[in-house]
Every structure is written in C-alpha cells, then in structure tokens.
Motif scaffolding. Sequence first.
Motif, PDB file in Angstrom:
ATOM      1  N   ALA A   1       0.888  -1.307   0.163  1.00 14.38           N
ATOM      2  CA  ALA A   1      -0.167  -0.039  -0.189  1.00 14.38           C
ATOM      3  C   ALA A   1       0.836   1.182   0.116  1.00 14.38           C
ATOM      4  O   ALA A   1       0.479   2.082  -0.851  1.00 14.38           O
ATOM      5  CB  ALA A   1      -0.809  -0.060   1.196  1.00 14.38           C
ATOM      6  N   ALA A   2       2.015   1.078   0.755  1.00 17.17           N
ATOM      7  CA  ALA A   2       2.794   2.545   0.795  1.00 17.17           C
ATOM      8  C   ALA A   2       3.359   2.626  -0.458  1.00 17.17           C
ATOM      9  O   ALA A   2       3.476   3.755  -0.999  1.00 17.17           O
ATOM     10  CB  ALA A   2       3.881   2.329   1.896  1.00 17.17           C
ATOM     11  N   ARG A   3       3.946   1.644  -1.240  1.00 21.42           N
ATOM     12  CA  ARG A   3       4.623   1.884  -2.457  1.00 21.42           C
ATOM     13  C   ARG A   3       3.673   2.153  -3.388  1.00 21.42           C
ATOM     14  O   ARG A   3       3.961   3.134  -4.037  1.00 21.42           O
ATOM     15  CB  ARG A   3       5.210   0.095  -2.821  1.00 21.42           C
ATOM     16  N   GLN A   4       2.637   1.515  -3.321  1.00 22.35           N
ATOM     17  CA  GLN A   4       1.434   2.061  -4.513  1.00 22.35           C
ATOM     18  C   GLN A   4       1.351   3.754  -4.363  1.00 22.35           C
ATOM     19  O   GLN A   4       1.131   4.206  -5.366  1.00 22.35           O
ATOM     20  CB  GLN A   4       0.121   1.186  -4.400  1.00 22.35           C
ATOM     21  N   TRP A   5       1.045   3.929  -3.039  1.00 24.89           N
ATOM     22  CA  TRP A   5       0.716   5.472  -2.659  1.00 24.89           C
ATOM     23  C   TRP A   5       2.065   6.303  -3.200  1.00 24.89           C
ATOM     24  O   TRP A   5       1.644   7.479  -3.727  1.00 24.89           O
ATOM     25  CB  TRP A   5       0.424   5.597  -1.204  1.00 24.89           C
ATOM     26  N   LEU A   6       3.052   6.063  -2.911  1.00 23.49           N
ATOM     27  CA  LEU A   6       4.349   6.654  -3.300  1.00 23.49           C
ATOM     28  C   LEU A   6       4.337   6.835  -5.046  1.00 23.49           C
ATOM     29  O   LEU A   6       4.826   7.855  -5.468  1.00 23.49           O
ATOM     30  CB  LEU A   6       5.631   6.179  -2.749  1.00 23.49           C
ATOM     31  N   GLN A   7       3.987   5.772  -5.467  1.00 22.05           N
ATOM     32  CA  GLN A   7       4.146   5.509  -6.979  1.00 22.05           C
ATOM     33  C   GLN A   7       3.080   6.517  -7.492  1.00 22.05           C
ATOM     34  O   GLN A   7       3.064   7.346  -8.367  1.00 22.05           O
ATOM     35  CB  GLN A   7       3.947   4.186  -7.595  1.00 22.05           C
ATOM     36  N   ARG A   8       1.780   6.490  -7.211  1.00 24.10           N
ATOM     37  CA  ARG A   8       0.699   7.309  -7.640  1.00 24.10           C
ATOM     38  C   ARG A   8       0.766   8.699  -7.283  1.00 24.10           C
ATOM     39  O   ARG A   8       0.349   9.174  -8.106  1.00 24.10           O
ATOM     40  CB  ARG A   8      -0.671   6.543  -6.949  1.00 24.10           C
TER      41      ARG A   8
ATOM     42  N   HIS B   1       3.630  10.492  -6.034  1.00 20.85           N
ATOM     43  CA  HIS B   1       5.023  11.065  -6.327  1.00 20.85           C
ATOM     44  C   HIS B   1       5.649  10.728  -7.574  1.00 20.85           C
ATOM     45  O   HIS B   1       6.551  11.177  -7.669  1.00 20.85           O
ATOM     46  CB  HIS B   1       5.829  11.314  -5.134  1.00 20.85           C
ATOM     47  N   GLY B   2       5.082   9.746  -8.144  1.00 23.01           N
ATOM     48  CA  GLY B   2       5.750   8.998  -9.295  1.00 23.01           C
ATOM     49  C   GLY B   2       7.074   8.213  -8.832  1.00 23.01           C
ATOM     50  O   GLY B   2       7.996   8.116  -9.841  1.00 23.01           O
ATOM     51  N   TRP B   3       7.261   7.822  -7.790  1.00 22.58           N
ATOM     52  CA  TRP B   3       8.394   7.128  -7.189  1.00 22.58           C
ATOM     53  C   TRP B   3       8.215   5.831  -6.864  1.00 22.58           C
ATOM     54  O   TRP B   3       7.383   5.387  -6.206  1.00 22.58           O
ATOM     55  CB  TRP B   3       8.613   7.849  -5.871  1.00 22.58           C
ATOM     56  N   SER B   4       9.136   5.065  -7.539  1.00 22.42           N
ATOM     57  CA  SER B   4       8.876   3.684  -7.706  1.00 22.42           C
ATOM     58  C   SER B   4       9.857   3.078  -6.784  1.00 22.42           C
ATOM     59  O   SER B   4      11.242   3.195  -6.811  1.00 22.42           O
ATOM     60  CB  SER B   4       9.494   2.806  -9.127  1.00 22.42           C
ATOM     61  N   VAL B   5       9.480   2.681  -5.617  1.00 20.26           N
ATOM     62  CA  VAL B   5      10.180   2.066  -4.355  1.00 20.26           C
ATOM     63  C   VAL B   5      10.378   0.569  -4.197  1.00 20.26           C
ATOM     64  O   VAL B   5       9.355  -0.161  -4.427  1.00 20.26           O
ATOM     65  CB  VAL B   5       9.601   2.698  -3.141  1.00 20.26           C
ATOM     66  N   GLN B   6      11.670   0.253  -4.056  1.00 15.76           N
ATOM     67  CA  GLN B   6      11.723  -1.282  -4.027  1.00 15.76           C
ATOM     68  C   GLN B   6      11.476  -1.498  -2.549  1.00 15.76           C
ATOM     69  O   GLN B   6      11.676  -0.929  -1.481  1.00 15.76           O
ATOM     70  CB  GLN B   6      13.044  -1.713  -4.279  1.00 15.76           C
ATOM     71  N   ARG B   7      10.892  -2.694  -2.297  1.00 15.71           N
ATOM     72  CA  ARG B   7      10.420  -3.337  -1.267  1.00 15.71           C
ATOM     73  C   ARG B   7      11.617  -3.272  -0.075  1.00 15.71           C
ATOM     74  O   ARG B   7      11.636  -3.089   0.991  1.00 15.71           O
ATOM     75  CB  ARG B   7       9.817  -4.632  -1.298  1.00 15.71           C
ATOM     76  N   GLU B   8      12.876  -3.756  -0.802  1.00 13.34           N
ATOM     77  CA  GLU B   8      13.900  -4.024   0.095  1.00 13.34           C
ATOM     78  C   GLU B   8      14.343  -2.691   1.011  1.00 13.34           C
ATOM     79  O   GLU B   8      15.249  -2.668   1.728  1.00 13.34           O
ATOM     80  CB  GLU B   8      15.085  -4.415  -0.660  1.00 13.34           C
ATOM     81  N   TRP B   9      13.990  -1.590   0.269  1.00 12.13           N
ATOM     82  CA  TRP B   9      14.269  -0.058   0.820  1.00 12.13           C
ATOM     83  C   TRP B   9      13.173   0.353   2.076  1.00 12.13           C
ATOM     84  O   TRP B   9      13.710   1.086   2.608  1.00 12.13           O
ATOM     85  CB  TRP B   9      14.025   1.222  -0.171  1.00 12.13           C
TER      86      TRP B   9
END
Length: 143
Positions: free
Chosen positions: A74-81, A83-91
């Motif tokens: 959910a956090a990764r999807q929100w950041l992408q949607r 801010h256009g930021w593709s965050v890797q889970r390992e981060w």
Amino acid sequence: MPAEIRFRTRHRAAGTSSLKWDFDEKLCGISGLLPLWVADMDFAAPQEIVDALQQRVSHGIYGYTLEPESYFDAARQWLQRRHGWSVQREWMKASPGVIPSLSAAILALTEPGDGIVIQPPVYYPFALRIAANKRRIVENPWC
C-alpha cells in the motif's frame, strides 16, 4: 468507493482525555487556549477505518504483530501514484513512529557533535532527539 470524509463536521473531543482539548491548563497553566501546538484532528475517521479497527479488535487478542506485506504494498503504491516514485520493497522498514525513525536516522547518518538543521517552528521532539543523541541543533537562519 470510499466514503466521503466530512471535513466540515466538527467533532469535539473535549472530555475524552484528549491531549488537545483536555490538558491545556495542566500543561500550560491556562485554560481556554486554542491548541494549535498539537497535530490532532477534529473530524471523525472514515467509516472504513472505524470498521477495520472494530474487526481487528473483535477477536480479543492483542499480542505483538508484524506488518503484513500488504502494508508495504500500500505504501509503495501510494508513493508511485502520488509522487511517481517507484520504491523497491528492500528499501522499506517499518517503524513505530516519526521520532524513533528520526533517532535512527541521526544515529545512522551523523556523528556526535555534528550539526543538524531544523526549520523552526518545528515539532519540539525533533530538537530533543538531536540533543539527546549528542548532536548540535542548527536553526535555519532563513526562517
């Protein structure tokens, strides 16, 4: 479709042990203050959140838990949607709050005696954590 949050409907939390509304005299020695110093909401949580919390507590077991992968998804999807930021889970790491995360960052990225810039007015625990970790507080002179 998520329910609409009613920002125009004010919900007073006075009489509920609310830090914002019930402790001004105890903390400041004056009653009737406008509590702009605490980040608290004066509107009810969306019904989806209330329902999820009620479902979660209904089983009656309140032990320690871990964050499910859906939390990070959910956090990764929100950041992408948002801010256009593709965050890797390992981060990603879970944290119990902003202040423990701030302390961890101070310890990981600075050394005792280093200066850390804050931008007043700022949430007072920021300065407390900087000092407690033996770093120097540097106030942004342009504020």
